[in-house]
Design an enzyme around this catalytic site. Structure first.
Site, PDB file in Angstrom:
ATOM      1  CG  ASP A 104      -1.778  -1.138   1.389  1.00  0.00           C
ATOM      2  OD1 ASP A 104      -2.108  -1.742   0.361  1.00  0.00           O
ATOM      3  OD2 ASP A 104      -2.155  -1.445   2.542  1.00  0.00           O
TER       4      ASP A 104
HETATM    5  N1  URA Z   1      -1.128  -5.903   3.917  1.00  0.00           N
HETATM    6  C1  URA Z   1      -1.616  -4.650   3.923  1.00  0.00           C
HETATM    7  O1  URA Z   1      -2.653  -4.386   4.531  1.00  0.00           O
HETATM    8  N2  URA Z   1      -0.938  -3.714   3.258  1.00  0.00           N
HETATM    9  C2  URA Z   1       0.220  -3.932   2.611  1.00  0.00           C
HETATM   10  O2  URA Z   1       0.799  -3.021   2.036  1.00  0.00           O
HETATM   11  C3  URA Z   1       0.726  -5.246   2.619  1.00  0.00           C
HETATM   12  C4  URA Z   1       0.028  -6.228   3.280  1.00  0.00           C
END
Ligand code: URA
Length: 243
Positions: A104
């Site tokens: 993310d």
């Molecule tokens: N899980 C998440 O919620 N975000 C990420 O970036 C990676 C795994």
């Protein structure tokens, strides 16, 4: 898989696929000794020239180890800028570089970015069981059986399939009141860590990935830095490690 002429030219800065098609149709492109007007032509090592100028082949494949900083989106959509591709050096711009699983925008840490579809498939296919380790800071209190629920596999909202068994290690609360934990997953669903912690009663406030398989994020690679992955490092992605 040999490169198609349109992909070859597009990856070397000659514009979008449709711009490249026009260029090829105009008769300015030669493959080997002959003008080529077929943008779908597969290249098998022939020289390509545009207006008589030889186009350098450059690297034909690459795999990079990236310390993703906070704030970058792992997409190619300019509307979501700043993008992960902004920190990938120009030398790789002609290659179809993609992250092996996305992080993310507000997650930092270890990311493998590669031109190899096979490597992406091997790292992201849940059947390969490659462990990804996340360091988490969260607010709220997690349910009493949080670790057991992760180990059994849990049902997430809007997701018909339970998660694969995962390992949650809760750390002793710090003096400043911040709660931290480590979660090891063997799959990569959308926002998975955030959704699992939410389902357990908490809210993720910071998220960082520091290991994939047996490969730790190198300590000498600061956020925003990129370097090529060595063969030994690539092999270690597929080695099992404990927590
Ligand atoms: N899980 C998440 O919620 N975000 C990420 O970036 C990676 C795994």
């Amino acid at each position: 898989m040999p490169d198609r002429l349109d992909a070859f030219l597009s990856h070397r800065g000659f514009g979008s696929r449709s711009q490249v098609r026009e260029l090829v149709r105009s008769g300015k492109v030669t493959v080997g000794d002959a003008i080529c007007r077929d943008q779908a032509r597969h290249l098998r090592g022939e020289e390509v020239r545009v207006d008589g100028v030889l186009i350098e082949t450059g690297l034909t494949a690459a795999t990079l180890l990236v310390h993703k900083p906070l704030g970058l989106a792992c997409s190619h959509d300019p509307g979501e800028a700043p993008l992960l591709e902004d920190i990938i050096p120009e030398d790789y711009a002609h290659l179809p570089m993609e992250p092996a699983g996305r992080l993310d925008r507000d997650t930092s840490g270890l990311l493998i970015v590669t031109s190899s579809g096979d490597l992406i498939h091997s790292l992201t296919n849940p059947r390969r069981h490659i462990a990804k380790r996340y360091r988490i800071a969260y607010s709220g209190r997690l349910s009493a059986h949080a670790a057991e629920r992760c180990a059994k596999g849990m049902q997430l909202e809007d997701d018909p399939k339970p998660t694969l068994p995962a390992r949650l290690i809760l750390e002793t609360p710090r003096l400043d009141g911040l709660s931290t934990a480590t979660l090891i997953l063997h799959e990569g669903r959308y926002h998975q860590v955030r959704r699992m912690i939410a389902a357990l009663g908490g809210e993720v406030t910071a998220l960082h990935r520091d290991r994939i398989g047996g490969l730790d994020l190198p300590r000498d690679l600061p956020p925003g830095q990129v370097r090529e992955l060595s063969e030994v490092e690539q092999a270690s992605l597929f080695v099992e490690q404990g927590a």
